[in-house]
Design a protein around this motif. Structure first.
Motif, short mmCIF file in Angstrom:
data_model
loop_
_atom_site.label_atom_id
_atom_site.label_comp_id
_atom_site.label_asym_id
_atom_site.label_seq_id
_atom_site.Cartn_x
_atom_site.Cartn_y
_atom_site.Cartn_z
N THR A 137 0.85 -1.18 0.00
CA THR A 137 0.00 0.00 0.00
C THR A 137 0.89 1.23 0.00
O THR A 137 1.89 1.28 0.71
CB THR A 137 -0.91 0.01 1.25
N ARG A 141 -1.20 7.54 0.43
CA ARG A 141 -2.54 7.55 -0.18
C ARG A 141 -3.54 6.84 0.73
O ARG A 141 -4.69 6.64 0.34
CB ARG A 141 -2.54 6.85 -1.55
N ASN A 142 -3.09 6.48 1.95
CA ASN A 142 -3.90 5.62 2.83
C ASN A 142 -4.49 6.38 4.01
O ASN A 142 -5.15 5.79 4.87
CB ASN A 142 -3.03 4.45 3.31
N TRP A 147 -10.13 10.25 1.50
CA TRP A 147 -9.46 9.04 0.99
C TRP A 147 -10.09 8.60 -0.33
O TRP A 147 -11.32 8.48 -0.42
CB TRP A 147 -9.57 7.93 2.03
N GLY A 148 -9.31 8.41 -1.37
CA GLY A 148 -9.78 7.90 -2.65
C GLY A 148 -10.81 8.77 -3.35
O GLY A 148 -11.53 8.28 -4.24
N SER A 153 -5.06 8.63 -6.58
CA SER A 153 -4.50 7.36 -6.08
C SER A 153 -5.09 6.25 -6.94
O SER A 153 -5.96 6.50 -7.78
CB SER A 153 -4.90 7.15 -4.62
N SER A 155 -6.76 2.16 -7.31
CA SER A 155 -7.46 1.04 -6.65
C SER A 155 -6.81 -0.30 -7.02
O SER A 155 -7.26 -1.35 -6.56
CB SER A 155 -8.93 1.01 -7.07
N THR A 161 0.73 3.68 -6.45
CA THR A 161 -0.08 4.60 -5.64
C THR A 161 -1.35 3.92 -5.15
O THR A 161 -2.38 4.56 -4.94
CB THR A 161 -0.44 5.87 -6.43
N ARG A 163 -4.11 2.76 -2.92
CA ARG A 163 -4.60 3.45 -1.72
C ARG A 163 -4.95 2.49 -0.58
O ARG A 163 -5.31 2.94 0.52
CB ARG A 163 -5.81 4.29 -2.07
N THR A 251 -3.30 14.43 -5.23
CA THR A 251 -3.14 13.22 -4.41
C THR A 251 -4.33 13.17 -3.46
O THR A 251 -4.76 14.21 -2.96
CB THR A 251 -1.85 13.28 -3.57
N GLY A 253 -5.77 11.08 0.07
CA GLY A 253 -5.32 10.19 1.15
C GLY A 253 -3.92 10.50 1.63
O GLY A 253 -3.26 9.66 2.23
N SER A 254 -3.44 11.70 1.37
CA SER A 254 -2.08 12.07 1.80
C SER A 254 -2.09 12.48 3.28
O SER A 254 -3.11 12.88 3.85
CB SER A 254 -1.55 13.25 0.98
#
Ligand code: LU0
Ligand code: CA
Ligand code: CA
Ligand code: CA
Ligand code: ZN
Length: 313
Positions: A137, A141-142, A147-148, A153, A155, A161, A163, A251, A253-254
């Motif tokens: 992961t 990006r998590n 998030w997402g 990011s 999938s 990248t 996530r 970006t 989920g940073s």
């Protein structure tokens, strides 16, 4: 271990040794704990530097995180430079002494120890970026703010990248976020400022990453101005280029978006040396650059520590 010629970079075991030595030599101002464990069970070290270090004092807390991205080994050295300067310099350097006496400095030298160890396994560089859970992961990006949301990011698990399966699905981001959540004391987040170190491109970046917009419901014009003012001052000290994160690319989920969006922390990213390097080589500068390129950020670190005492508009 690092390849021959790059021995001055610290392996996870050597990072651990350095932190333990800092506590052994400066136990009055340094204490070692961890925010949790990596996927493979390595402690995510947290070194606290402050006067009366065993007390939780009412002083602005400032967080420095390094090595979210495995191959960005120069950032681990950056966090170790902060540890070195603010322990060895205490009592002799007046600026260091003042800051250690009036702040609680929190340093996480490697957020992604599994990835960093894998990247150097076999004595050669693997170009690895992510953590080591499954196909990996991208820790940056998590994080759980937007998030997402926005095409910033991937999938696809095999993507660099990727996530993750959900926000904070990675044990490393989950542990670090839980630590930051725990610093809300009496309804107030004690951490007021943060830098996440990356390589490379020589940039100072501030939120948001998820949107091109300079302002948003969660970023007023005055707040955006403060980020720009502080970012610009830091960039003036190290010669990096200051800009909003999304000016580079979107970006989601940073870490910066979460630290600011969730906790109102003055949170920035530094992209360190080199300015450009052509692909993977840029992530692997020779160990001769460690000293100059980490000291290059001494003043910027000082600026953030000072700014941490000023309220956000
Ligand atoms: C902080 C963001 C905007 C840039 C960063 N670049 S890096 N360090 O992965 O090359 C990243 O993609 O996470
Ligand atoms: Ca060398
Ligand atoms: Ca203190
Ligand atoms: Ca405190
Ligand atoms: Zn990075």
């Amino acid at each position: 271990d690092f390849p021959a010629g790059d021995e001055d970079y610290h392996t996870y075991a050597e990072v651990t040794e350095e932190l333990e030595r800092a506590v052994a030599e400066h136990g009055d101002i340094a204490s070692l704990s961890s925010v949790g464990d990596s996927h493979e069970g390595r402690a995510l070290h947290l070194l606290k530097i402050s006067d009366n270090v065993a007390q939780d004092e009412d002083e602005p807390e400032v967080l420095f995180t390094c090595n979210q991205h495995a191959r960005e080994h120069l950032t681990t050295e950056m966090c170790l430079r902060i540890v070195e300067r603010f322990t060895d310099g205490y009592g002799s350097d007046p600026v260091v002494t003042e800051l250690v006496d009036t702040r609680e400095i929190l340093v996480v030298p490697t957020v992604n120890p599994d990835g960093a160890e894998y990247d150097i396994s076999g004595g050669y560089y693997h170009g690895w970026r992510k953590n080591r859970d499954g196909s990996g992961t991208d820790l940056n990006r998590n994080w759980g703010y937007q998030w997402g949301c926005c095409g910033g990011s991937s999938s696809w698990p095999s993507s660099d990248t990727y996530r993750g399966t959900s926000a904070f699905s990675a044990p490393e981001t989950a542990a670090l976020a839980a630590f930051v959540d725990s610093r809300v004391v009496g309804g107030e987040q004690q951490i007021t400022a943060h830098i996440d170190f990356h390589t490379y491109s020589e940039l100072v970046l501030w939120p948001f990453g998820y949107t091109y917009a300079d302002t948003a419901p969660d970023m007023t014009r005055e707040q955006a101005q403060r980020f720009q003012d502080v970012g610009t001052a830091m960039a003036a000290s190290n010669g990096y280029t200051p800009q909003q994160s999304s000016d580079l690319y979107i970006t989601d989920g940073s870490v910066n978006d979460w630290m600011w969006g969730e906790h109102g922390i003055l949170s920035l990213t530094f992209e360190m040396y080199p300015a450009s390097g052509g692909g993977l080589d840029g992530f692997y500068p020779p160990d001769e650059v460690i000293e100059p390129e980490t000291r290059r950020n001494d003043e910027a670190v000082q600026i953030l520590l000072e700014e941490a005492g000023n309220p956000m508009p």
